[in-house]
Design a protein around this motif. Structure first.
Motif, PDB file in Angstrom:
ATOM      1  N   GLN A 343     -11.177   9.085 -14.282  1.00  0.00           N
ATOM      2  CA  GLN A 343     -11.187   9.640 -12.934  1.00  0.00           C
ATOM      3  C   GLN A 343     -10.062   9.047 -12.074  1.00  0.00           C
ATOM      4  N   LEU A 344      -9.840   7.732 -12.206  1.00  0.00           N
ATOM      5  CA  LEU A 344      -8.765   7.099 -11.442  1.00  0.00           C
ATOM      6  C   LEU A 344      -7.407   7.617 -11.893  1.00  0.00           C
ATOM      7  N   LEU A 345      -7.224   7.798 -13.206  1.00  0.00           N
ATOM      8  CA  LEU A 345      -5.963   8.314 -13.717  1.00  0.00           C
ATOM      9  C   LEU A 345      -5.697   9.721 -13.211  1.00  0.00           C
ATOM     10  N   ILE A 346      -6.749  10.556 -13.214  1.00  0.00           N
ATOM     11  CA  ILE A 346      -6.576  11.932 -12.713  1.00  0.00           C
ATOM     12  C   ILE A 346      -6.211  11.925 -11.242  1.00  0.00           C
ATOM     13  N   SER A 347      -6.867  11.024 -10.464  1.00  0.00           N
ATOM     14  CA  SER A 347      -6.590  10.958  -9.028  1.00  0.00           C
ATOM     15  C   SER A 347      -5.144  10.535  -8.766  1.00  0.00           C
ATOM     16  N   ILE A 348      -4.684   9.530  -9.510  1.00  0.00           N
ATOM     17  CA  ILE A 348      -3.311   9.051  -9.303  1.00  0.00           C
ATOM     18  C   ILE A 348      -2.292  10.106  -9.699  1.00  0.00           C
ATOM     19  N   GLN A 349      -2.512  10.761 -10.846  1.00  0.00           N
ATOM     20  CA  GLN A 349      -1.561  11.767 -11.304  1.00  0.00           C
ATOM     21  C   GLN A 349      -1.566  12.991 -10.395  1.00  0.00           C
ATOM     22  N   ALA A 350      -2.721  13.312  -9.808  1.00  0.00           N
ATOM     23  CA  ALA A 350      -2.780  14.439  -8.883  1.00  0.00           C
ATOM     24  C   ALA A 350      -1.975  14.145  -7.619  1.00  0.00           C
ATOM     25  N   VAL A 355       6.039  14.877  -6.768  1.00  0.00           N
ATOM     26  CA  VAL A 355       6.966  13.789  -6.407  1.00  0.00           C
ATOM     27  C   VAL A 355       8.187  13.866  -7.318  1.00  0.00           C
ATOM     28  N   PRO A 356       9.398  13.959  -6.779  1.00  0.00           N
ATOM     29  CA  PRO A 356      10.588  14.214  -7.617  1.00  0.00           C
ATOM     30  C   PRO A 356      11.107  12.994  -8.369  1.00  0.00           C
ATOM     31  N   PHE A 357      10.612  11.779  -8.041  1.00  0.00           N
ATOM     32  CA  PHE A 357      11.169  10.558  -8.628  1.00  0.00           C
ATOM     33  C   PHE A 357      10.191   9.943  -9.617  1.00  0.00           C
ATOM     34  N   PRO A 358      10.712   9.250 -10.627  1.00  0.00           N
ATOM     35  CA  PRO A 358       9.821   8.445 -11.476  1.00  0.00           C
ATOM     36  C   PRO A 358       9.236   7.295 -10.677  1.00  0.00           C
ATOM     37  N   ALA A 359       8.212   6.670 -11.229  1.00  0.00           N
ATOM     38  CA  ALA A 359       7.475   5.637 -10.486  1.00  0.00           C
ATOM     39  C   ALA A 359       8.366   4.471 -10.086  1.00  0.00           C
ATOM     40  N   SER A 407       3.853   8.999  -3.273  1.00  0.00           N
ATOM     41  CA  SER A 407       2.427   9.313  -3.304  1.00  0.00           C
ATOM     42  C   SER A 407       1.664   8.382  -2.382  1.00  0.00           C
ATOM     43  N   ASN A 408       0.425   8.798  -2.044  1.00  0.00           N
ATOM     44  CA  ASN A 408      -0.409   7.970  -1.167  1.00  0.00           C
ATOM     45  C   ASN A 408      -0.736   6.621  -1.790  1.00  0.00           C
ATOM     46  N   VAL A 409      -1.042   6.622  -3.089  1.00  0.00           N
ATOM     47  CA  VAL A 409      -1.431   5.376  -3.743  1.00  0.00           C
ATOM     48  C   VAL A 409      -0.276   4.379  -3.760  1.00  0.00           C
ATOM     49  N   LEU A 410       0.959   4.882  -3.825  1.00  0.00           N
ATOM     50  CA  LEU A 410       2.108   3.976  -3.807  1.00  0.00           C
ATOM     51  C   LEU A 410       2.233   3.283  -2.461  1.00  0.00           C
ATOM     52  N   VAL A 411       1.989   4.031  -1.389  1.00  0.00           N
ATOM     53  CA  VAL A 411       2.052   3.416  -0.062  1.00  0.00           C
ATOM     54  C   VAL A 411       1.012   2.308   0.059  1.00  0.00           C
ATOM     55  N   ILE A 412      -0.170   2.525  -0.500  1.00  0.00           N
ATOM     56  CA  ILE A 412      -1.214   1.496  -0.479  1.00  0.00           C
ATOM     57  C   ILE A 412      -0.759   0.261  -1.253  1.00  0.00           C
ATOM     58  N   VAL A 413      -0.169   0.480  -2.431  1.00  0.00           N
ATOM     59  CA  VAL A 413       0.290  -0.647  -3.259  1.00  0.00           C
ATOM     60  C   VAL A 413       1.357  -1.452  -2.533  1.00  0.00           C
ATOM     61  N   VAL A 414       2.337  -0.772  -1.969  1.00  0.00           N
ATOM     62  CA  VAL A 414       3.437  -1.463  -1.298  1.00  0.00           C
ATOM     63  C   VAL A 414       2.939  -2.185  -0.046  1.00  0.00           C
ATOM     64  N   ALA A 415       2.045  -1.549   0.711  1.00  0.00           N
ATOM     65  CA  ALA A 415       1.537  -2.171   1.930  1.00  0.00           C
ATOM     66  C   ALA A 415       0.709  -3.423   1.613  1.00  0.00           C
ATOM     67  N   PHE A 416      -0.173  -3.329   0.613  1.00  0.00           N
ATOM     68  CA  PHE A 416      -0.989  -4.488   0.264  1.00  0.00           C
ATOM     69  C   PHE A 416      -0.127  -5.613  -0.299  1.00  0.00           C
TER      70      PHE A 416
END
Length: 530
Positions: A343-350, A355-359, A407-416
């Motif tokens: 479920q987490l993988l599906i959420s992140i990939q969704a 997004v045009p760039f690799p991670a 992506s939203n999850v990336l902003v969370i990672v960078v902010a934390f």
């Protein structure tokens, strides 16, 4: 101990030289001898300071001698000069016979700190240091009087280290004030401060502080050698000293500890370390410094030990989060999808859809953006700096997500990650974490988790190889000193801490004796309690 001794044996045989006031001038600029004639002495000084508007020469008469007071009015207190020197000279009896400079000082300036100058180099040196120098006709010596400096910045709370509990005074730019802040806390006759002049042109005063009956003599001698060997045009801050005396290792980790807090330096001195105080700098250095020093805050010893241990563990966890979280995100989202729940993988990939760039490109762009905002917030005026950094992060992050760039999850990672990097109580150690984070991101983008693990292994090997003035950087973990682990990852009660760090090989390894343990009073047999 053998390792420490072998290190210092390799270093002690090198020649060192200390700069003196004679190096300020060439032989052509000043004669070495001091003239007995007042007019000749005045002529030499006028030639040297002819383009200095703040150099003053006031003619006076002391007893039966003609004299002259030389000083830099920007370097001393004019009121003190008038009260202690000029008024005293004006009140002298003209027909009183004074045979030598000592009788003059005893008669008119008995309460002022003084020195006798036998050559021009010392005269100029004392003038440059804010003294009033009295030249007397017919006497081949000058009298240097320490009047008092001009106003300095008042003692305030340190600006780079927030104080939650504890003394709120901080070091300032005046050397004597900084030494007094330490002496107020350590009223010990064994505490010593040695004064040196460093820098060919600036002649900056540097003080080396230590407690004579505690500090290891080998460490103290090595500090003296390294400071005396400094060959630089000018020393303007303790950061200049740090680069000259640190162990010559290519490393991003700080090998010297610096702080604005007098209580922190006092605690280090009591452990057996050496303090280096630079005139003109509010940051005092402490050596040797180890990795664990950058996870310990002075407030840890002012709060209950359970709370202090919990906060210290948070610092260690925050360091690992700030170092590893972005690289783990890149590794898992790029190579190791199987490690995530479905479920987490599906959420992140969704969220990453569109997004045009690799991670790796995505997270490097966001990390660089946050670094720019952080630096802008520091350099801008304080009234708007924090507002710009916070608002800029929110606006740019939200706009980047809505534009589909990240992506939203990336902003969370960078902010934390950015928040975790601020947990370190020492600023220059958090800079190290930020630098290593980018290297880890690149390693994880190439080799995934194997790259992260490889980098961590190399980092530990590098840390084990580091030394700070002969002391292993990872002590007391590697090498392992079991007796020192009462104040590494957790802090035991202060009453249980009976010895100084064994890796410093202190002259007095035991801080306190006895087995005092605070406990409730026990009632005697036969006593009635109500």
């Amino acid at each position: 101990m053998k390792l420490l001794n072998s290190f210092f044996k390799r270093k002690k045989n090198k020649n060192s030289s200390i700069t003196t006031e004679e190096e300020l001038f060439s032989k052509e600029e000043l004669p070495k001898a001091y003239f007995i004639s007042l007019s000749e002495n005045k002529k030499q000084l006028q030639q040297l300071f002819q383009q200095s508007f703040d150099f003053k020469m006031d003619d006076i008469k002391i007893g039966n001698h003609f004299a002259c007071v030389c000083y830099l009015e920007t370097m001393l207190d004019k009121n003190e000069l008038t009260n202690k020197v000029l008024n005293a000279a004006q009140g002298s009896i003209e027909d009183k016979v004074l045979l030598n400079i000592e009788s003059i000082r005893n008669t008119y300036f008995p309460t002022v700190a003084y020195e006798y100058d036998e050559n021009f180099h010392k005269v100029i040196w004392h003038v440059l240091n804010g003294h009033a120098v009295i030249l007397i006709d017919g006497i081949q010596q000058a009298l240097s009087l320490e009047i008092g400096r001009t106003e300095n910045r008042s003692i305030t709370e340190p600006s780079t280290q927030t104080i939650i509990r504890g003394p709120k005074d901080g070091f300032v730019e005046d050397l004597n004030t900084n030494i007094s802040l330490i002496r107020r806390r350590i009223k010990n006759p064994h505490i010593k401060f040695e004064k040196l002049q460093v820098g060919r042109d600036s002649k900056t005063t540097v003080a080396i502080g230590f407690i004579d009956n505690i500090t290891n003599q080998d460490i103290l001698d090595e500090v003296r050698i390294r400071v005396k060997k400094i060959d630089a045009s000018a020393i303007l801050d303790s950061g200049n000293i740090e680069e000259f005396i640190t162990d010559k290792s290519i490393t991003p980790f700080p090998l010297l500890f610096n702080t604005e807090r007098p209580d922190s330096i006092s605690a280090h001195l009591l452990e057996g370390k050496v303090a280096i105080i630079v005139d003109g700098s509010p940051f005092v250095l402490s050596v040797p410094s180890l990795l664990i020093d950058f996870f310990q805050a002075t407030e840890d010893y002012y709060q209950p030990f359970l709370m202090a241990s919990f906060i210290r563990m948070i610092r260690y966890v925050s360091f690992m989060v700030a170092l590893l979280l972005p690289s783990l995100y890149v590794a898992v989202s790029t190579f190791h999808h199987e490690l995530l729940p479905t479920q987490l993988l599906i959420s992140i990939q969704a969220q990453r859809e569109g997004v045009p760039f690799p991670a790796v490109i995505e997270i490097i762009l966001m990390e660089l953006t946050f670094e720019v905002l952080r630096e802008a917030g520091i350099r801008m005026p304080r009234a708007v700096g924090q507002t710009v950094s916070i608002v800029g992060a929110l606006v740019i992050g939200q706009a980047a997500v809505e534009a589909g760039l990240v992506s939203n999850v990336l902003v969370i990672v960078v902010a934390f990650t950015a928040i975790a990097s601020f947990v370190s109580p020492i600023y220059n150690f958090s800079i190290t974490t930020r630098l290593l984070r980018f290297i880890l991101i690149l390693m994880s983008s190439i080799l995934g988790l194997y790259g992260v693990l490889t980098f961590l292994i190399l980092m530990v090997i590098h840390l084990v190889s580091l030394r700070s003035f002969g002391v292993p950087y990872l002590a007391p973990v590697a090498p392992f000193f079991p007796s020192d682990h009462d104040d590494v990852f957790v802090r035991l009660p202060i009453w249980a801490n009976k010895s100084r760090p064994s890796y410093l090989y202190s002259k007095a390894p035991v801080k306190k004796s006895g087995n005092y343990t605070p406990s409730p009073p026990t009632s005697k047999s036969g006593d009635n309690t109500t």
